[in-house]
Design a protein around this motif. Structure first.
Motif, short mmCIF file in Angstrom:
data_model
loop_
_atom_site.label_atom_id
_atom_site.label_comp_id
_atom_site.label_asym_id
_atom_site.label_seq_id
_atom_site.Cartn_x
_atom_site.Cartn_y
_atom_site.Cartn_z
N ARG A 214 83.67 17.36 45.28
CA ARG A 214 82.68 16.27 45.45
C ARG A 214 82.50 15.57 46.98
N ALA A 215 81.27 15.21 46.92
CA ALA A 215 79.62 14.71 48.48
C ALA A 215 80.19 13.52 48.74
N LYS A 216 80.55 13.53 49.37
CA LYS A 216 80.54 12.07 50.14
C LYS A 216 79.29 11.26 50.02
N LYS A 217 79.43 10.23 49.83
CA LYS A 217 77.78 9.30 49.79
C LYS A 217 77.08 9.53 51.04
N ASN A 218 77.36 9.17 52.46
CA ASN A 218 76.77 9.22 53.36
C ASN A 218 75.51 11.10 53.51
N LEU A 219 76.27 12.31 52.88
CA LEU A 219 75.50 12.88 53.19
C LEU A 219 74.39 13.23 53.37
N GLN A 220 73.86 13.80 53.86
CA GLN A 220 72.28 14.36 54.31
C GLN A 220 72.06 15.40 54.48
N TYR A 221 70.78 15.66 53.60
CA TYR A 221 70.36 16.97 52.96
C TYR A 221 68.94 17.13 53.07
N LYS A 241 69.73 22.47 51.62
CA LYS A 241 70.29 22.62 52.69
C LYS A 241 70.59 21.16 53.42
N LEU A 242 72.12 21.69 54.54
CA LEU A 242 72.54 20.79 55.07
C LEU A 242 71.42 20.45 56.78
N THR A 243 71.06 18.56 57.05
CA THR A 243 70.66 18.51 58.21
C THR A 243 71.16 18.58 59.22
N VAL A 244 72.17 18.07 59.01
CA VAL A 244 72.81 17.74 60.72
C VAL A 244 73.56 18.67 61.37
N SER A 247 77.05 20.73 60.73
CA SER A 247 76.77 20.39 58.84
C SER A 247 76.18 21.40 58.75
N ALA A 248 75.50 21.73 59.43
CA ALA A 248 74.66 23.26 59.28
C ALA A 248 74.92 24.67 60.23
N LYS A 249 75.16 23.99 61.19
CA LYS A 249 75.97 24.95 62.18
C LYS A 249 77.26 26.06 60.75
N ASP A 250 78.01 24.70 60.22
CA ASP A 250 79.70 24.96 59.77
C ASP A 250 79.10 25.39 58.62
N TYR A 251 78.01 25.53 57.54
CA TYR A 251 77.07 26.02 56.60
C TYR A 251 76.51 26.27 56.99
N PRO A 252 75.55 27.42 57.30
CA PRO A 252 74.57 27.46 57.87
C PRO A 252 73.83 27.89 56.22
N VAL A 253 74.53 28.17 54.90
CA VAL A 253 73.27 28.92 54.28
C VAL A 253 73.24 27.40 52.95
N THR A 254 71.91 27.41 51.86
CA THR A 254 71.52 27.03 51.17
C THR A 254 73.39 26.56 50.19
N LEU A 255 73.39 25.47 49.39
CA LEU A 255 74.51 24.55 48.71
C LEU A 255 73.95 24.97 47.41
N ARG A 256 74.59 24.02 46.05
CA ARG A 256 73.79 23.55 45.15
C ARG A 256 74.57 22.30 44.92
N ARG A 257 73.65 21.37 44.31
CA ARG A 257 74.14 19.86 44.21
C ARG A 257 73.95 19.42 42.74
N VAL A 258 75.36 19.14 42.46
CA VAL A 258 75.36 18.44 40.86
C VAL A 258 75.16 16.47 41.09
N VAL A 259 73.86 16.87 40.13
CA VAL A 259 74.84 14.81 40.34
C VAL A 259 75.37 14.50 38.95
N PHE A 260 76.11 14.04 38.59
CA PHE A 260 76.89 13.62 36.79
C PHE A 260 76.73 12.42 36.43
N TRP A 261 76.52 11.76 35.05
CA TRP A 261 76.98 11.10 35.11
C TRP A 261 78.41 10.49 34.13
N ASP A 262 79.01 10.12 33.95
CA ASP A 262 80.30 10.12 33.24
C ASP A 262 80.21 8.88 32.55
N ASP A 263 80.23 9.37 30.81
CA ASP A 263 80.27 8.23 29.88
C ASP A 263 81.25 7.01 30.22
N GLU A 264 82.76 8.03 29.64
CA GLU A 264 83.64 6.67 29.58
C GLU A 264 83.87 6.05 31.28
#
Length: 361
Positions: A214-221, A241-244, A247-264
């Motif tokens: 789960r991503a943090k709210k202050n994620l910069q990408y 792709k991470l921009t900080v 973070s970009a040095k620790d994870y230099p490749v691309t990531l998948r970001r999924v935004v999900f709405w929980d009805d419950e």
């Protein structure tokens, strides 16, 4: 297996004594021991866990009440409070730790299933804090007037048994324990928001594993690409792709970001993952099942003895936690081997009141 044996003796037959004796020889656990061996110690601790004893004195009183049966139960002819307390204090806790891992491997092998149909094991990683009195457990300093230990656990969601555990002081941050996780190629690792440690996530990626966190709210990408046709409740599915700098040095490749709405819950969840071959709904479903590790912690604290300890040293606390995990795995193995339809809790409660009965298991 029966032959007029006590229920506890029938349970003990599910333990691999040959492997336990190998561990005792490896760590020299029975050197200069004449009567109360490591095997007797393990069975005494197991008896306390399964019979729901609340203290060391309570355990000794229960064993004294069945003194004529102790030899046949396997705990020795006579167990005193001093003998058991000294054994928990002085004997190498690695004997019980390694045997707990042996029981975990056995339980995982027997209870293996493929619920998610993803071609790999699904693990959830989290920690639980056990509060301790600082004036008694002086070695477990957490805050100024508070003590505690953390049990970091990698939980097999499909087999419903722990895969890996790591015990630290409660002051150790959750993400610091990620470096201890054994990574399996093709397996899936689920984390909560506290585990946004991109260096360790990249280690999982390099080892061929997949993660959902789960991503943090202050994620910069910055967004590289995104999908246009999305299923219900998926608000976004993009490659980022991470921009900080760090973070970009620790994870230099691309990531998948999924935004999900929980009805419950009527709220939005944002997930990061390196698994691009599964659907966005599968990513959300994997994270939803992370809650099972929380249920495991709740079950362990409510039904086994890891909140009130029978010794004050770090070694004694570790031995008691390891014995609790061994007891949980033993019940899980019996539940599977005997194809019982009852829940793990019901099996434990029935065993707890029947340990000294001569009934077929």
């Amino acid at each position: 297996m029966f032959q007029d044996k006590y229920v506890f003796s029938q349970l003990v037959s599910f333990l691999d004594r040959n492997h336990f004796n190998y561990l005792v020889r490896k760590y020299g656990g029975d050197h200069y021991v004449k009567h109360f061996t490591c095997w007797n110690q393990l069975l005494a601790m197991m008896f306390g866990q399964l019979s729901n004893r609340v203290s060391l004195r309570d355990l000794i009183v229960a064993l004294d009440a069945h003194s004529s049966k102790c030899y046949h139960l396997g705990v020795g002819k006579q167990v005193t409070k001093t003998t058991l307390a000294r054994a928990n204090k002085d004997r190498d806790c690695r004997i019980f730790e390694d045997f707990a891992y042996h029981m975990i491997a056995e339980a995982q092998r027997k209870r293996a299933s493929d619920i998610f149909k993803l071609g790999g094991n699904v693990y959830a990683f989290d920690s639980t804090t056990i509060d301790l009195c600082l004036s008694v457990f002086w070695w477990a300093k957490f805050r100024k007037k508070k003590g505690g230990v953390k049990v970091h656990t990698l939980y097999d969601v499909e087999a419903q048994v722990p895969k890996f555990f790591h015990i630290t002081n409660a002051s150790v941050h959750d993400s610091k324990a990620m470096k201890e996780i054994p990574v399996e190629s093709g397996s899936y690792y689920i984390f909560d928001r506290a585990y946004n440690n991109f260096k360790q996530l990249y280690r999982i990626h390099q080892a061929g594993g997949y993660f959902v966190v789960r991503a943090k709210k202050n994620l910069q990408y910055e967004t590289v690409s995104w999908k246009r046709r999305l299923p219900k409740n998926i608000r976004s599915d993009s490659i980022i792709k991470l921009t900080v700098y760090k973070s970009a040095k620790d994870y230099p490749v691309t990531l998948r970001r999924v935004v999900f709405w929980d009805d419950e819950q009527k709220r939005e969840f944002v997930f990061l993952s390196n698994a691009t071959h599964i659907t966005s709904l599968q990513v959300a479903d994997l994270y939803k099942n992370r809650w099972q590790v929380e249920l495991f912690f709740k079950w362990l604290k409510q039904h086994l003895k890891i909140k009130r300890f029978w010794g004050t040293t770090e070694n004694a606390v570790r031995i008691q936690i390891y014995c609790a995990i061994i007891a949980y795995c033993l019940v899980a193995i019996i539940q599977k081997d005997m194809q019982l339809e009852r829940s793990t809790y019901e099996v434990l409660q029935i065993l707890g009141i029947s340990l000294t009965d001569k009934t077929h298991l």
